[in-house]
Design an enzyme around this catalytic site. Sequence first.
Site, short mmCIF file in Angstrom:
data_model
loop_
_atom_site.label_atom_id
_atom_site.label_comp_id
_atom_site.label_asym_id
_atom_site.label_seq_id
_atom_site.Cartn_x
_atom_site.Cartn_y
_atom_site.Cartn_z
N HIS A 122 1.08 -1.38 0.19
CA HIS A 122 -0.10 0.08 0.22
C HIS A 122 1.19 1.32 -0.24
O HIS A 122 2.44 1.87 0.61
CB HIS A 122 -0.96 0.43 1.28
CG HIS A 122 -1.61 -0.81 1.49
ND1 HIS A 122 -1.13 -2.33 2.56
CD2 HIS A 122 -2.70 -1.47 1.49
CE1 HIS A 122 -2.18 -3.23 2.16
NE2 HIS A 122 -3.44 -2.75 1.77
N ASP B 178 2.25 1.66 3.33
CA ASP B 178 3.24 1.61 3.34
C ASP B 178 4.72 1.35 4.10
O ASP B 178 5.49 1.08 4.35
CB ASP B 178 2.90 -0.48 3.14
CG ASP B 178 1.52 -1.05 3.44
OD1 ASP B 178 0.96 -0.44 3.75
OD2 ASP B 178 1.50 -1.62 2.29
C1 XUL Z 1 -7.03 -6.56 4.32
C2 XUL Z 1 -6.58 -7.12 3.03
C3 XUL Z 1 -5.98 -6.08 2.90
C4 XUL Z 1 -5.64 -6.02 1.12
C5 XUL Z 1 -5.00 -4.69 0.61
O1 XUL Z 1 -8.13 -7.73 5.19
O2 XUL Z 1 -6.20 -8.37 3.53
O3 XUL Z 1 -4.15 -6.10 2.78
O4 XUL Z 1 -4.71 -7.21 0.37
O5 XUL Z 1 -5.63 -3.79 0.58
#
Ligand code: XUL
Length: 438
Positions: free
Chosen positions: A103, A106
């Site tokens: 993300h 992150d």
């Molecule tokens: C949340 C989840 C996230 C997604 C990416 O449950 O799985 O980490 O993979 O936003």
Amino acid sequence: MANSEYFKGINKIPFEGSGSDNPFAFKYYNPDQIVAGKTMRDHFKFAIAYWHSFCGQGTDPFGAGTQNFPWDKATDPVQAARDKADAAFEFISKMGFDYYCFHDYDLVQEASTLVASEKRVIAITDYLKDKQAETGIKLLWGTANCFSNPRYMNGAATNPDFNIVAHAGAQVKIAIDATIALGGENYVFWGGREGYISLLNTDMGRELDHMARFLTMAKDYARSQGFKGTFFIEPKPMEPTKHQYDFDAATSIGFIQKYGLQDDFKLNIEVNHATLAQHTFEHELAVAANDGMLGSIDANRGDYQNGWDTDQFPNSIEEAARAMIVFLKAGGLQGGGVNFDAKIRRNSTDLEDLFFAHIGGADTFARGLIAADKIINDTSFSKIVDHRYDSFNQSKGRDFEEGKLQLADLYEFALNTNSIPPTSGKQERLENIINQNI
Ligand code: XUL
Ligand code: CO
């Protein structure tokens, strides 16, 4: 170049085979071994999730983090981000994996304004470009965190306030720019808080239209910038909102098709999200595969007693084998890979635990794949399943499948059929075949 080694005393993880008792070796994941016509490396495209492995430090709703990461010391956010990248790339290289996923926030801590945040994301993107070139590690997918900041308490694309929708749009644009700059192969939308807490204050139809507009705009922007990869929607039924719009694979495919997004979007199926939706992992894979929508996998597992999204590392060979049967029959993933969206437990406080977790996860998938290939090709499994549908391979059954019959024809046929013997489903025999091969 990294100045310091974070995982001292741990070298590149070798494949040593099932006879090894070296905890720092793969027993089944042999990247170059060919299974069903492809190397394991290419089947899986294993990826590390930046957020769990290098950001999450064991916090839970009842307490602060327990895992004191040595790369999280610098006070300057961009320097801290570079240190984290050094640790991440050292870890991924030592694991021998080829991919990572992130993300935006992150990578680097969000700043107090969007302008300042974008500057930080660009700075760390430049740094990551060099790390990728140095190591050959690639970006499986990028995404934007449009759920953690309190501004997103009512959702991002589905927020009832246009100001927030626009902010999310800006954030997604910046994350898409970073993904493209890093040669990212895909882009993910997990609907963080896209859903509702109470239907009493929610115009669901309007919010779904907004989400479709938003995804269409994001796709159009990325394509205008030359992005050739696939967009994935990652279904999840609940948590953090009571009800998430991308509830499960079937719901998400309905949404994708209703809004004409099927040429650009596929699904990223996560194990624990499947179980939260009261499905099995293989059910969700099969639903996606049936519509040519099986794009990618987030590998983890839930807890079979408490039903939370515990994001534990996968370790059930039986669950993996059942999933890999669907996976192989579908011809694998379309564009994506297997991302370990999993976290070590809060009391797993040694840095080496991160290695054990990923080694175990990769070995579990490898054992599942090897078993599934054997089950499909070297046992009576496929024959038993095919046999159940024999009546559709001939005469009227075939006519039915080919659309040559009307309801009145079924009536005629049934009138002339006097006794229909029961046909066993052979479930127990199939279960035995699975257990004999795992
Ligand atoms: C949340 C989840 C996230 C997604 C990416 O449950 O799985 O980490 O993979 O936003
Ligand atoms: Co996920």
